[in-house]
Scaffold this motif. Structure first.
Motif, short mmCIF file in Angstrom:
data_model
loop_
_atom_site.label_atom_id
_atom_site.label_comp_id
_atom_site.label_asym_id
_atom_site.label_seq_id
_atom_site.Cartn_x
_atom_site.Cartn_y
_atom_site.Cartn_z
N MET A 219 0.94 -1.17 -0.09
CA MET A 219 -0.11 0.10 -0.02
C MET A 219 1.02 1.15 -0.10
N LYS A 220 0.35 2.48 -0.23
CA LYS A 220 1.01 3.69 -0.31
C LYS A 220 1.24 3.96 0.86
N GLY A 221 2.53 4.38 1.18
CA GLY A 221 3.09 4.88 2.48
C GLY A 221 3.63 3.69 3.05
N CYS A 222 3.79 2.43 2.51
CA CYS A 222 4.35 1.29 2.92
C CYS A 222 5.66 0.68 2.15
N ASN A 223 6.53 0.03 2.83
CA ASN A 223 7.57 -0.60 2.09
C ASN A 223 7.32 -2.30 2.48
N LEU A 224 7.65 -3.06 1.51
CA LEU A 224 7.95 -4.65 1.96
C LEU A 224 9.43 -4.68 1.92
N TRP A 225 9.86 -5.55 2.86
CA TRP A 225 11.36 -5.98 2.77
C TRP A 225 11.73 -7.37 2.82
N LEU A 226 12.48 -7.92 1.87
CA LEU A 226 12.69 -9.22 1.60
C LEU A 226 14.17 -9.50 1.61
N GLY B 277 8.16 -11.77 5.53
CA GLY B 277 8.89 -10.51 5.35
C GLY B 277 8.49 -9.65 6.18
N SER B 278 9.04 -8.43 6.15
CA SER B 278 8.61 -7.36 7.03
C SER B 278 7.99 -5.94 6.24
N TYR B 279 6.68 -5.95 6.64
CA TYR B 279 5.97 -4.89 6.16
C TYR B 279 5.84 -3.37 6.94
N GLU B 280 6.41 -2.45 6.43
CA GLU B 280 6.38 -1.28 7.40
C GLU B 280 5.80 -0.26 6.70
N CYS B 281 4.89 0.78 7.66
CA CYS B 281 4.20 1.85 7.05
C CYS B 281 4.55 2.84 7.80
N TYR B 282 4.13 4.10 7.17
CA TYR B 282 4.65 5.27 7.80
C TYR B 282 3.22 6.20 7.43
N TRP B 283 2.26 6.31 8.12
CA TRP B 283 1.06 6.90 7.79
C TRP B 283 0.90 8.26 8.63
N GLN B 284 0.74 9.65 7.81
CA GLN B 284 0.26 10.73 8.50
C GLN B 284 -0.98 11.23 8.49
N ASN B 285 -1.55 12.29 9.10
CA ASN B 285 -2.78 12.64 9.02
C ASN B 285 -3.93 11.63 9.55
N GLN B 286 -3.62 10.74 10.51
CA GLN B 286 -4.45 9.80 10.69
C GLN B 286 -5.18 10.13 12.13
N ILE C 89 5.22 -10.84 8.81
CA ILE C 89 4.21 -11.52 8.48
C ILE C 89 5.03 -12.86 7.75
N TYR C 90 4.46 -13.92 8.13
CA TYR C 90 4.59 -15.19 7.84
C TYR C 90 3.73 -15.58 6.54
#
Length: 212
Positions: free
Chosen positions: A148-155, A185-194, A208-209
């Motif tokens: 998703m927008k504002g997120c990164n997937l790390w493998l 994998g590692s799923y990271e999000c940084y969401w502003q204006n929440q 997440i497995y």
């Protein structure tokens, strides 16, 4: 290191904004005008969520928070900590900023809680984490992930590095789960204006497995 600086920045701003800030070395905390605990709801919060999602199981969640933008309750002193009544479906406790607390997920993968301050002012939160928790689909020997927008997937294990939500043309990122990739994998999000006031920040890290 990046997350450490995110954690420290609001506290540094709080300290630097205090009038008459001193470093006298006194053991008396009240000799330092920047010592204090706010029991009022902050203007805005930064929430840190940690999710551990094993394949076929309900995710385990923790939440940590920092606040900014409100004076304290100690005769005009500035503050270094928030203490608020933290209410969930399971419990009601006084939560301290900077301390992680477990949170139960709803069946539709939301987290719901309320902050109540000393004036009985409430801030209610209903945060939808389902898009992260259900971000992947296993298809034969492949995994498709909706980044998703504002997120990164790390493998890291498959040396694929980072797949960022803002630069994927078809939104989904596909990879083989049989050719060098580990089971998670590692799923990271940084969401502003929440949040209810649209002034909060969510910093979310999910492990997440996608296979047993």
């Amino acid at each position: 290191m990046y997350k450490t600086w995110l954690f420290l920045i609001p506290l540094l701003f709080s300290l630097l904004s205090c009038e008459g800030f001193t470093t006298t070395g006194s053991n008396d905390p009240y000799s330092n005008p920047c010592y204090g605990i706010s029991k009022k709801n902050a203007y805005s919060y930064m929430f840190f969520f940690e999710l551990d999602c094993h394949y076929g199981e309900t995710c385990k969640a923790k939440m940590n928070f920092l606040g900014s933008g409100v004076g304290d309750t100690l005769d005009g002193r500035c503050f270094s900590e928030y203490v608020l009544n933290f209410i969930t479906n399971d419990s009601s406790i006084f939560a301290h900023s900077g301390t992680p607390y477990p949170l139960a997920l709803t069946p539709d993968n939301h987290v719901k809680f309320t902050f109540v301050d000393e004036d009985n002012v409430e801030k209610k939160y209903d945060i939808d984490l389902s898009g992260i928790i259900n971000s992947y689909t296993v298809r034969d020997d492949s995994v498709d992930v909706n980044v998703m927008k504002g997120c990164n997937l790390w493998l890291f294990s498959c040396r694929k590095g980072k797949a960022a939500g803002y630069d994927l043309s078809d939104v989904k990122y596909a990879f083989s789960r049989t050719k060098g990739c580990d089971e998670e994998g590692s799923y990271e999000c940084y969401w502003q204006n929440q949040g209810p006031s649209k002034k909060d920040v969510l910093d979310i890290h999910a492990k997440i497995y996608w296979k047993e």
